[in-house]
Design a protein around this motif. Structure first.
Motif, PDB file in Angstrom:
ATOM      1  N   MET A 100       0.840  -1.192   0.000  1.00 36.29           N
ATOM      2  CA  MET A 100       0.000   0.000   0.000  1.00 36.29           C
ATOM      3  C   MET A 100       0.878   1.246   0.000  1.00 36.29           C
ATOM      4  O   MET A 100       1.914   1.281   0.651  1.00 36.29           O
ATOM      5  CB  MET A 100      -0.899   0.012   1.244  1.00 36.29           C
ATOM      6  CG  MET A 100      -1.850  -1.161   1.331  1.00 36.29           C
ATOM      7  SD  MET A 100      -2.798  -1.163   2.858  1.00 36.29           S
ATOM      8  CE  MET A 100      -3.807   0.268   2.627  1.00 36.29           C
ATOM      9  N   ASN A 101       0.425   2.254  -0.700  1.00 46.79           N
ATOM     10  CA  ASN A 101       1.081   3.545  -0.691  1.00 46.79           C
ATOM     11  C   ASN A 101       0.605   4.270   0.570  1.00 46.79           C
ATOM     12  O   ASN A 101      -0.572   4.620   0.676  1.00 46.79           O
ATOM     13  CB  ASN A 101       0.710   4.316  -1.958  1.00 46.79           C
ATOM     14  CG  ASN A 101       1.530   5.556  -2.170  1.00 46.79           C
ATOM     15  OD1 ASN A 101       2.272   5.998  -1.295  1.00 46.79           O
ATOM     16  ND2 ASN A 101       1.383   6.138  -3.338  1.00 46.79           N
ATOM     17  N   ALA A 114      -0.662   6.739   3.134  1.00 47.80           N
ATOM     18  CA  ALA A 114      -1.446   7.973   2.971  1.00 47.80           C
ATOM     19  C   ALA A 114      -1.883   8.180   1.522  1.00 47.80           C
ATOM     20  O   ALA A 114      -2.092   9.301   1.086  1.00 47.80           O
ATOM     21  CB  ALA A 114      -0.682   9.189   3.484  1.00 47.80           C
ATOM     22  N   SER A 115      -1.981   7.129   0.768  1.00 46.48           N
ATOM     23  CA  SER A 115      -2.475   7.093  -0.609  1.00 46.48           C
ATOM     24  C   SER A 115      -1.606   7.785  -1.650  1.00 46.48           C
ATOM     25  O   SER A 115      -1.710   7.500  -2.809  1.00 46.48           O
ATOM     26  CB  SER A 115      -3.886   7.676  -0.701  1.00 46.48           C
ATOM     27  OG  SER A 115      -4.756   6.930   0.101  1.00 46.48           O
ATOM     28  N   ARG A 116      -0.716   8.702  -1.237  1.00 50.71           N
ATOM     29  CA  ARG A 116       0.055   9.433  -2.233  1.00 50.71           C
ATOM     30  C   ARG A 116       1.496   9.726  -1.801  1.00 50.71           C
ATOM     31  O   ARG A 116       2.182  10.521  -2.428  1.00 50.71           O
ATOM     32  CB  ARG A 116      -0.652  10.730  -2.586  1.00 50.71           C
ATOM     33  CG  ARG A 116      -0.743  11.688  -1.433  1.00 50.71           C
ATOM     34  CD  ARG A 116      -1.551  12.937  -1.798  1.00 50.71           C
ATOM     35  NE  ARG A 116      -1.467  13.956  -0.791  1.00 50.71           N
ATOM     36  CZ  ARG A 116      -2.029  13.921   0.404  1.00 50.71           C
ATOM     37  NH1 ARG A 116      -2.740  12.879   0.769  1.00 50.71           N
ATOM     38  NH2 ARG A 116      -1.901  14.922   1.237  1.00 50.71           N
ATOM     39  N   SER A 117       1.962   9.106  -0.736  1.00 52.58           N
ATOM     40  CA  SER A 117       3.269   9.442  -0.174  1.00 52.58           C
ATOM     41  C   SER A 117       4.441   8.951  -1.004  1.00 52.58           C
ATOM     42  O   SER A 117       5.535   9.501  -0.922  1.00 52.58           O
ATOM     43  CB  SER A 117       3.387   8.853   1.231  1.00 52.58           C
ATOM     44  OG  SER A 117       3.447   7.433   1.155  1.00 52.58           O
ATOM     45  N   GLY A 118       4.230   7.865  -1.740  1.00 54.49           N
ATOM     46  CA  GLY A 118       5.346   7.237  -2.437  1.00 54.49           C
ATOM     47  C   GLY A 118       6.089   6.243  -1.557  1.00 54.49           C
ATOM     48  O   GLY A 118       7.010   5.584  -2.007  1.00 54.49           O
ATOM     49  N   ILE A 119       5.686   6.131  -0.292  1.00 54.44           N
ATOM     50  CA  ILE A 119       6.279   5.158   0.628  1.00 54.44           C
ATOM     51  C   ILE A 119       5.391   3.923   0.594  1.00 54.44           C
ATOM     52  O   ILE A 119       4.243   3.949   1.032  1.00 54.44           O
ATOM     53  CB  ILE A 119       6.371   5.713   2.064  1.00 54.44           C
ATOM     54  CG1 ILE A 119       7.240   6.975   2.082  1.00 54.44           C
ATOM     55  CG2 ILE A 119       6.923   4.657   3.013  1.00 54.44           C
ATOM     56  CD1 ILE A 119       7.206   7.734   3.392  1.00 54.44           C
ATOM     57  N   ILE A 120       5.918   2.850   0.025  1.00 55.29           N
ATOM     58  CA  ILE A 120       5.149   1.623  -0.135  1.00 55.29           C
ATOM     59  C   ILE A 120       5.394   0.724   1.068  1.00 55.29           C
ATOM     60  O   ILE A 120       6.519   0.285   1.306  1.00 55.29           O
ATOM     61  CB  ILE A 120       5.520   0.894  -1.441  1.00 55.29           C
ATOM     62  CG1 ILE A 120       5.423   1.845  -2.652  1.00 55.29           C
ATOM     63  CG2 ILE A 120       4.657  -0.354  -1.626  1.00 55.29           C
ATOM     64  CD1 ILE A 120       4.053   2.450  -2.877  1.00 55.29           C
ATOM     65  N   ILE A 121       4.340   0.482   1.835  1.00 55.72           N
ATOM     66  CA  ILE A 121       4.432  -0.376   3.014  1.00 55.72           C
ATOM     67  C   ILE A 121       3.710  -1.684   2.723  1.00 55.72           C
ATOM     68  O   ILE A 121       2.864  -1.751   1.835  1.00 55.72           O
ATOM     69  CB  ILE A 121       3.842   0.316   4.267  1.00 55.72           C
ATOM     70  CG1 ILE A 121       2.351   0.632   4.087  1.00 55.72           C
ATOM     71  CG2 ILE A 121       4.626   1.589   4.589  1.00 55.72           C
ATOM     72  CD1 ILE A 121       1.676   1.209   5.323  1.00 55.72           C
ATOM     73  N   SER A 122       4.079  -2.722   3.461  1.00 54.30           N
ATOM     74  CA  SER A 122       3.422  -4.023   3.334  1.00 54.30           C
ATOM     75  C   SER A 122       2.536  -4.213   4.552  1.00 54.30           C
ATOM     76  O   SER A 122       2.983  -4.019   5.689  1.00 54.30           O
ATOM     77  CB  SER A 122       4.460  -5.140   3.249  1.00 54.30           C
ATOM     78  OG  SER A 122       5.233  -4.980   2.082  1.00 54.30           O
ATOM     79  N   VAL A 123       1.277  -4.596   4.316  1.00 54.38           N
ATOM     80  CA  VAL A 123       0.295  -4.657   5.399  1.00 54.38           C
ATOM     81  C   VAL A 123      -0.390  -6.015   5.443  1.00 54.38           C
ATOM     82  O   VAL A 123      -0.881  -6.506   4.431  1.00 54.38           O
ATOM     83  CB  VAL A 123      -0.780  -3.556   5.215  1.00 54.38           C
ATOM     84  CG1 VAL A 123      -1.835  -3.633   6.307  1.00 54.38           C
ATOM     85  CG2 VAL A 123      -0.144  -2.180   5.171  1.00 54.38           C
ATOM     86  N   LEU A 173       7.687  -2.141   7.556  1.00 57.52           N
ATOM     87  CA  LEU A 173       8.281  -0.918   7.039  1.00 57.52           C
ATOM     88  C   LEU A 173       9.718  -1.207   6.666  1.00 57.52           C
ATOM     89  O   LEU A 173      10.483  -1.738   7.478  1.00 57.52           O
ATOM     90  CB  LEU A 173       8.239   0.184   8.103  1.00 57.52           C
ATOM     91  CG  LEU A 173       6.839   0.574   8.579  1.00 57.52           C
ATOM     92  CD1 LEU A 173       6.912   1.355   9.871  1.00 57.52           C
ATOM     93  CD2 LEU A 173       6.142   1.391   7.517  1.00 57.52           C
ATOM     94  N   ASP A 174      10.097  -0.882   5.449  1.00 55.55           N
ATOM     95  CA  ASP A 174      11.478  -1.064   5.034  1.00 55.55           C
ATOM     96  C   ASP A 174      12.372  -0.079   5.772  1.00 55.55           C
ATOM     97  O   ASP A 174      11.897   0.859   6.423  1.00 55.55           O
ATOM     98  CB  ASP A 174      11.615  -0.885   3.518  1.00 55.55           C
ATOM     99  CG  ASP A 174      11.017  -2.042   2.737  1.00 55.55           C
ATOM    100  OD1 ASP A 174      10.924  -3.153   3.278  1.00 55.55           O
ATOM    101  OD2 ASP A 174      10.631  -1.817   1.568  1.00 55.55           O
ATOM    102  N   ARG A 175      13.657  -0.296   5.616  1.00 53.88           N
ATOM    103  CA  ARG A 175      14.676   0.517   6.275  1.00 53.88           C
ATOM    104  C   ARG A 175      14.351   2.005   6.122  1.00 53.88           C
ATOM    105  O   ARG A 175      14.122   2.499   5.022  1.00 53.88           O
ATOM    106  CB  ARG A 175      16.028   0.214   5.623  1.00 53.88           C
ATOM    107  CG  ARG A 175      17.167   0.984   6.183  1.00 53.88           C
ATOM    108  CD  ARG A 175      18.412   0.696   5.343  1.00 53.88           C
ATOM    109  NE  ARG A 175      19.602   1.128   6.021  1.00 53.88           N
ATOM    110  CZ  ARG A 175      20.008   2.393   6.049  1.00 53.88           C
ATOM    111  NH1 ARG A 175      19.323   3.323   5.424  1.00 53.88           N
ATOM    112  NH2 ARG A 175      21.100   2.702   6.707  1.00 53.88           N
ATOM    113  N   ASP A 176      14.293   2.716   7.240  1.00 55.33           N
ATOM    114  CA  ASP A 176      14.137   4.169   7.313  1.00 55.33           C
ATOM    115  C   ASP A 176      12.744   4.681   6.942  1.00 55.33           C
ATOM    116  O   ASP A 176      12.513   5.888   6.949  1.00 55.33           O
ATOM    117  CB  ASP A 176      15.207   4.857   6.454  1.00 55.33           C
ATOM    118  CG  ASP A 176      15.626   6.205   7.020  1.00 55.33           C
ATOM    119  OD1 ASP A 176      15.533   6.404   8.241  1.00 55.33           O
ATOM    120  OD2 ASP A 176      16.019   7.072   6.224  1.00 55.33           O
TER     121      ASP A 176
END
Length: 113
Positions: free
Chosen positions: A72-73, A75-84, A92-95
């Motif tokens: 999932m991105n 906040a829908s638009r952050s560009g930070i792809i998390i796995s849920v 959450l990947d490194r940093d």
């Protein structure tokens, strides 16, 4: 993936010493995003050196139930792809915790007197 127990501002999470990723349950993630002291502790995590960036998209398995997690991105638009894993938590990947806190979590206001 081999995870080690870590405490961040009294919040338990699991850290991968190889890649610097963290596994945290949803309630503790929400707490870290809402508590100023916890945010400061989370942004100060000592991280291992970065690994080479992977070009392939990988779906990770939940460390608890071993089912593939949804990407999932944040906040829908952050560009930070998390796995849920909706049942168990967030990878959450490194940093990425620092990036989320510094970029998307509102700064705490002054304490009420």
């Amino acid at each position: 993936m081999r995870l080690t127990d870590v405490q961040v501002a009294d919040t338990p999470l699991d850290e991968c010493l190889r890649c610097g990723g963290i596994w945290i349950d949803i309630a503790h993630f929400e707490y870290l995003c809402a508590n100023a002291d916890a945010q400061q502790a989370a942004t100060g995590l000592r991280l291992p050196p970065p690994l080479p960036i992977e070009i392939h998209v990988r779906y990770l398995k939940c460390p608890q139930c071993a089912k593939l997690m949804n990407r999932m991105n944040y906040a829908s638009r952050s560009g930070i792809i998390i796995s849920v894993c909706r049942a168990h938590g967030i990878w959450l990947d490194r940093d990425e915790m620092r990036q989320i806190i510094e970029s998307f979590v509102p700064a705490p206001g002054p304490a009420a007197s």
